[in-house]
Design a protein around this motif. Structure first.
Motif, PDB file in Angstrom:
ATOM      1  N   THR A  78       9.939  49.623  26.296  1.00 30.26           N
ATOM      2  CA  THR A  78       8.990  49.060  27.279  1.00 30.26           C
ATOM      3  C   THR A  78       9.644  48.511  28.548  1.00 30.26           C
ATOM      4  OG1 THR A  78       9.131  46.843  26.306  1.00 30.26           O
ATOM      5  CG2 THR A  78       7.415  48.295  25.435  1.00 30.26           C
ATOM      6  N   SER A  79      10.932  48.168  28.486  1.00 25.98           N
ATOM      7  CA  SER A  79      11.490  47.331  29.543  1.00 25.98           C
ATOM      8  C   SER A  79      12.231  48.111  30.640  1.00 25.98           C
ATOM      9  CB  SER A  79      12.433  46.270  28.954  1.00 25.98           C
ATOM     10  OG  SER A  79      12.986  45.502  30.002  1.00 25.98           O
ATOM     11  N   VAL A  80      11.539  48.284  31.755  1.00 29.96           N
ATOM     12  CA  VAL A  80      12.191  48.864  32.938  1.00 29.96           C
ATOM     13  C   VAL A  80      13.300  47.912  33.393  1.00 29.96           C
ATOM     14  CG1 VAL A  80      11.806  49.541  35.352  1.00 29.96           C
ATOM     15  CG2 VAL A  80      10.086  50.069  33.620  1.00 29.96           C
ATOM     16  N   GLY A  81      13.065  46.603  33.240  1.00 29.08           N
ATOM     17  CA  GLY A  81      14.046  45.593  33.679  1.00 29.08           C
ATOM     18  C   GLY A  81      15.360  45.697  32.926  1.00 29.08           C
ATOM     19  N   ILE A  82      15.300  45.876  31.618  1.00 34.25           N
ATOM     20  CA  ILE A  82      16.551  45.998  30.849  1.00 34.25           C
ATOM     21  C   ILE A  82      17.218  47.338  31.182  1.00 34.25           C
ATOM     22  CG2 ILE A  82      17.553  46.161  28.522  1.00 34.25           C
ATOM     23  CD1 ILE A  82      15.520  44.065  27.617  1.00 34.25           C
ATOM     24  N   GLY A  83      16.409  48.382  31.346  1.00 35.93           N
ATOM     25  CA  GLY A  83      16.966  49.686  31.758  1.00 35.93           C
ATOM     26  C   GLY A  83      17.686  49.570  33.093  1.00 35.93           C
ATOM     27  N   ASP A  84      17.075  48.868  34.051  1.00 36.56           N
ATOM     28  CA  ASP A  84      17.703  48.689  35.374  1.00 36.56           C
ATOM     29  C   ASP A  84      18.979  47.860  35.265  1.00 36.56           C
ATOM     30  OD1 ASP A  84      15.765  50.160  36.657  1.00 36.56           O
ATOM     31  OD2 ASP A  84      14.692  48.432  37.473  1.00 36.56           O
ATOM     32  N   ALA A  85      18.976  46.843  34.380  1.00 41.31           N
ATOM     33  CA  ALA A  85      20.170  46.010  34.207  1.00 41.31           C
ATOM     34  C   ALA A  85      21.328  46.848  33.665  1.00 41.31           C
ATOM     35  CB  ALA A  85      19.877  44.841  33.267  1.00 41.31           C
ATOM     36  N   VAL A  86      21.041  47.705  32.694  1.00 43.40           N
ATOM     37  CA  VAL A  86      22.081  48.575  32.124  1.00 43.40           C
ATOM     38  C   VAL A  86      22.642  49.489  33.219  1.00 43.40           C
ATOM     39  CG1 VAL A  86      22.458  50.489  30.496  1.00 43.40           C
ATOM     40  CG2 VAL A  86      21.215  48.441  29.753  1.00 43.40           C
ATOM     41  N   LYS A  87      21.751  49.957  34.087  1.00 44.69           N
ATOM     42  CA  LYS A  87      22.184  50.816  35.198  1.00 44.69           C
ATOM     43  C   LYS A  87      23.028  50.038  36.209  1.00 44.69           C
ATOM     44  CE  LYS A  87      20.362  54.250  38.366  1.00 44.69           C
ATOM     45  NZ  LYS A  87      19.182  54.842  38.978  1.00 44.69           N
ATOM     46  N   GLY A  88      22.707  48.756  36.379  1.00 45.48           N
ATOM     47  CA  GLY A  88      23.332  47.958  37.428  1.00 45.48           C
ATOM     48  C   GLY A  88      24.686  47.360  37.091  1.00 45.48           C
ATOM     49  N   ILE A  89      25.048  47.350  35.823  1.00 46.15           N
ATOM     50  CA  ILE A  89      26.326  46.733  35.449  1.00 46.15           C
ATOM     51  C   ILE A  89      27.429  47.793  35.344  1.00 46.15           C
ATOM     52  CG2 ILE A  89      25.235  44.762  34.299  1.00 46.15           C
ATOM     53  CD1 ILE A  89      25.696  46.164  31.613  1.00 46.15           C
ATOM     54  N   GLU A  90      28.672  47.319  35.239  1.00 47.21           N
ATOM     55  CA  GLU A  90      29.809  48.261  35.180  1.00 47.21           C
ATOM     56  C   GLU A  90      30.191  48.618  33.750  1.00 47.21           C
ATOM     57  OE1 GLU A  90      32.889  46.311  37.413  1.00 47.21           O
ATOM     58  OE2 GLU A  90      31.931  46.820  39.324  1.00 47.21           O
ATOM     59  N   THR A  91      30.036  47.643  32.846  1.00 49.66           N
ATOM     60  CA  THR A  91      30.468  47.845  31.456  1.00 49.66           C
ATOM     61  C   THR A  91      29.623  48.920  30.769  1.00 49.66           C
ATOM     62  OG1 THR A  91      31.136  45.540  31.328  1.00 49.66           O
ATOM     63  CG2 THR A  91      30.752  46.659  29.234  1.00 49.66           C
ATOM     64  N   PRO A  92      30.289  49.884  30.102  1.00 50.11           N
ATOM     65  CA  PRO A  92      29.505  50.895  29.390  1.00 50.11           C
ATOM     66  C   PRO A  92      28.716  50.307  28.221  1.00 50.11           C
ATOM     67  CG  PRO A  92      31.867  51.223  29.031  1.00 50.11           C
ATOM     68  CD  PRO A  92      31.734  50.122  30.036  1.00 50.11           C
ATOM     69  N   VAL A  93      27.524  50.843  28.023  1.00 55.37           N
ATOM     70  CA  VAL A  93      26.607  50.363  26.978  1.00 55.37           C
ATOM     71  C   VAL A  93      26.364  51.481  25.965  1.00 55.37           C
ATOM     72  CG1 VAL A  93      24.209  49.658  26.542  1.00 55.37           C
ATOM     73  CG2 VAL A  93      25.444  48.724  28.516  1.00 55.37           C
ATOM     74  N   PHE A 107       5.641  56.032  20.222  1.00 57.94           N
ATOM     75  CA  PHE A 107       6.076  55.104  21.278  1.00 57.94           C
ATOM     76  C   PHE A 107       7.538  54.707  21.128  1.00 57.94           C
ATOM     77  CE2 PHE A 107       6.375  51.022  19.106  1.00 57.94           C
ATOM     78  CZ  PHE A 107       5.510  51.135  18.019  1.00 57.94           C
ATOM     79  N   ARG A 108       8.105  54.895  19.920  1.00 60.94           N
ATOM     80  CA  ARG A 108       9.528  54.559  19.721  1.00 60.94           C
ATOM     81  C   ARG A 108      10.451  55.712  20.149  1.00 60.94           C
ATOM     82  NH1 ARG A 108       9.152  49.755  16.561  1.00 60.94           N
ATOM     83  NH2 ARG A 108       7.320  49.844  15.231  1.00 60.94           N
ATOM     84  N   HIS A 109       9.874  56.829  20.583  1.00 55.58           N
ATOM     85  CA  HIS A 109      10.689  57.980  20.994  1.00 55.58           C
ATOM     86  C   HIS A 109      11.175  57.833  22.435  1.00 55.58           C
ATOM     87  CE1 HIS A 109       8.421  60.633  17.798  1.00 55.58           C
ATOM     88  NE2 HIS A 109       8.895  59.492  17.307  1.00 55.58           N
ATOM     89  N   THR A 110      10.606  56.852  23.146  1.00 54.21           N
ATOM     90  CA  THR A 110      10.988  56.624  24.548  1.00 54.21           C
ATOM     91  C   THR A 110      12.011  55.502  24.627  1.00 54.21           C
ATOM     92  OG1 THR A 110       8.790  57.213  25.264  1.00 54.21           O
ATOM     93  CG2 THR A 110      10.081  55.917  26.807  1.00 54.21           C
ATOM     94  N   SER A 111      13.033  55.699  25.478  1.00 53.40           N
ATOM     95  CA  SER A 111      13.989  54.612  25.725  1.00 53.40           C
ATOM     96  C   SER A 111      14.243  54.483  27.213  1.00 53.40           C
ATOM     97  CB  SER A 111      15.314  54.895  25.008  1.00 53.40           C
ATOM     98  OG  SER A 111      16.299  53.976  25.461  1.00 53.40           O
ATOM     99  N   PHE A 112      14.106  53.250  27.727  1.00 54.32           N
ATOM    100  CA  PHE A 112      14.452  52.992  29.128  1.00 54.32           C
ATOM    101  C   PHE A 112      15.945  52.738  29.292  1.00 54.32           C
ATOM    102  CE2 PHE A 112       9.884  52.185  29.282  1.00 54.32           C
ATOM    103  CZ  PHE A 112       9.544  52.819  30.470  1.00 54.32           C
ATOM    104  N   ILE A 113      16.664  52.680  28.177  1.00 51.95           N
ATOM    105  CA  ILE A 113      18.101  52.392  28.208  1.00 51.95           C
ATOM    106  C   ILE A 113      18.921  53.676  28.157  1.00 51.95           C
ATOM    107  CG2 ILE A 113      19.975  51.283  26.864  1.00 51.95           C
ATOM    108  CD1 ILE A 113      17.598  49.314  25.996  1.00 51.95           C
ATOM    109  N   ALA A 114      18.482  54.614  27.309  1.00 55.50           N
ATOM    110  CA  ALA A 114      19.255  55.833  27.046  1.00 55.50           C
ATOM    111  C   ALA A 114      19.740  56.576  28.304  1.00 55.50           C
ATOM    112  CB  ALA A 114      18.455  56.771  26.146  1.00 55.50           C
TER     113      ALA A 114
END
Ligand code: CA2
Length: 137
Positions: A78-93, A107-114
């Motif tokens: 659900t979280s565009v914000g956490i997805g954007d944070a992962v994109k914005g940092i340098e450390t690999p996730v 609904f669990r098949h979607t990830s904003f982080i992946a």
């Protein structure tokens, strides 16, 4: 090597409810086992049920830590914000899920982080956290 495990909402209930899906160990016990298994890793752990706190933690550690193991739990889907944070940092996730999210509800098949993760591990139970740590070593 400095790594952090970040767990999202409700994962503080691990070992206390739904053992058929999430196992019967508390995360504190799992974390102690991982510290013993990977003595060369400076391992830390953070859990929050609050989206903004997870984003703040990603910002805090995301420029001077070698790797982040992230199970954002329900916020993954659900979280565009956490997805954007992962994109914005340098450390690999590395994104981890205990259960096989693709064998569960749509609904669990979607990830904003992946899309911005180094890799994704799901369906191997608690072992997934160890596999993620190994991927950084
Ligand atoms: O499989 C995973 O690791 C999940 O990230 C777990 C989340 C779920 O929303 C994701 O779709 C997949 C749920 C975490 C809830 O954890 C609990 C643990 C014990 C008892 C109740 C909830």
């Amino acid at each position: 090597m400095k790594l952090i495990i970040i767990n999202g909402p409700n994962l503080n209930l691990l070992g206390k409810r739904e053992p058929e899906i999430y196992g019967s160990d508390t995360f504190e016990a799992i974390f102690k086992k991982m510290q013993t298994k990977f003595p060369s890793v400076e391992l830390s752990y953070y859990q929050s049920n609050i989206e903004g706190e997870l984003i703040d933690k990603l910002h805090e550690v995301g420029f001077d830590t070698d790797g982040i193991v992230l199970n954002a739990a329900a916020y993954t889907h659900t979280s565009v914000g956490i997805g954007d944070a992962v994109k914005g940092i340098e450390t690999p996730v590395v994104e981890v899920h205990i259960s096989n999210v693709h064998a569960r509800e749509e609904f669990r098949h979607t990830s904003f982080i992946a899309p911005n993760a180094k890799g994704v591990i799901f369906g191997f139970g608690i072992k997934g956290y160890e596999l993620a740590i190994q991927s950084f070593l």
